[in-house]
Scaffold this motif. Structure first.
Motif, mmCIF file in Angstrom:
data_model
loop_
_atom_site.group_PDB
_atom_site.id
_atom_site.type_symbol
_atom_site.label_atom_id
_atom_site.label_comp_id
_atom_site.label_asym_id
_atom_site.label_seq_id
_atom_site.Cartn_x
_atom_site.Cartn_y
_atom_site.Cartn_z
ATOM 1 N N THR A 28 47.714 50.865 38.426
ATOM 2 C CA THR A 28 46.285 51.921 38.387
ATOM 3 C C THR A 28 45.444 51.047 39.684
ATOM 4 O O THR A 28 45.378 51.831 41.169
ATOM 5 N N ASP A 31 46.842 51.652 43.061
ATOM 6 C CA ASP A 31 47.038 52.806 43.709
ATOM 7 C C ASP A 31 45.763 53.210 44.365
ATOM 8 O O ASP A 31 45.564 53.160 45.340
ATOM 9 N N ALA A 54 48.853 58.707 42.867
ATOM 10 C CA ALA A 54 47.964 58.367 41.987
ATOM 11 C C ALA A 54 47.514 59.150 40.913
ATOM 12 O O ALA A 54 47.347 59.026 39.388
ATOM 13 N N TYR A 57 50.112 58.768 38.584
ATOM 14 C CA TYR A 57 50.488 58.389 37.106
ATOM 15 C C TYR A 57 48.919 58.561 36.665
ATOM 16 O O TYR A 57 48.807 57.731 35.852
ATOM 17 N N GLU A 59 45.625 58.572 37.045
ATOM 18 C CA GLU A 59 44.237 58.463 38.026
ATOM 19 C C GLU A 59 43.019 59.619 37.197
ATOM 20 O O GLU A 59 44.449 61.334 38.301
ATOM 21 N N GLU A 80 38.155 46.012 39.533
ATOM 22 C CA GLU A 80 39.135 47.242 39.324
ATOM 23 C C GLU A 80 37.659 46.728 41.612
ATOM 24 O O GLU A 80 38.127 46.708 42.149
#
Length: 154
Positions: A28, A31, A54, A57, A59, A80
């Motif tokens: 995450t 990405d 993303a 996966y 997001e 992040e």
């Protein structure tokens, strides 16, 4: 039409693919960082690809829209945010270098292994961005090969 770099200097291209495959950062976070760096570098091919990846996966779409304005958004965790700031510091390294305060800020969220992995992700996406911008790789041109049409964004 420009040439496609993947057909020349094959040993170097294979080494870049191996480098990419070796990146160990959380997917995450990887990405988000790849997408943000690609936005800054103006790489339409990589922005297109990393948005689709993303999404595949898992997001959230709103976070992808907020990434360009992450400084003002509340949708990103502190870790992040630290990673995105580190990425921006390294992308713009010629403007101010990397100050001790910047390093301390990212170290507050990343151990040694994670910080080096994050830095490798940033440096690697820079290489891909520069290749794709230099050779004007068309956005979406690798979707079929990479299975990105499954993202439903074509």
């Amino acid at each position: 039409m420009r040439l496609h770099y993947s057909q020349y200097a094959l040993n170097t291209y294979k080494a870049l693919l191996a480098l990419e495959a070796s990146l160990t950062l959380d997917s995450t976070l990887k990405d988000l960082v790849k997408l943000r760096v690609s936005q800054i570098n103006g790489c339409v091919f990589c922005v297109d690809m990393h948005v689709k990846e993303a999404k595949l996966y898992g997001e959230r779409e709103l976070r992808l829209h907020h990434l360009a304005v992450w400084h003002e958004s509340t949708l990103f965790t502190e870790k992040e945010r630290a990673a995105l700031q580190w990425a921006e510091n390294l992308i713009r390294i010629s403007e101010q270098g990397v100050r001790d305060a910047d390093y301390a800020a990212v170290r507050a969220h990343f151990d040694e292994e994670e910080l080096v992995a994050l830095t490798h992700v940033i440096n690697t996406i820079n290489v891909w961005n520069r290749l794709n911008v230099a050779f004007a790789t068309p956005a979406g041109s690798m979707d079929g090969l990479m299975g990105l049409e499954k993202a439903g964004l074509i």
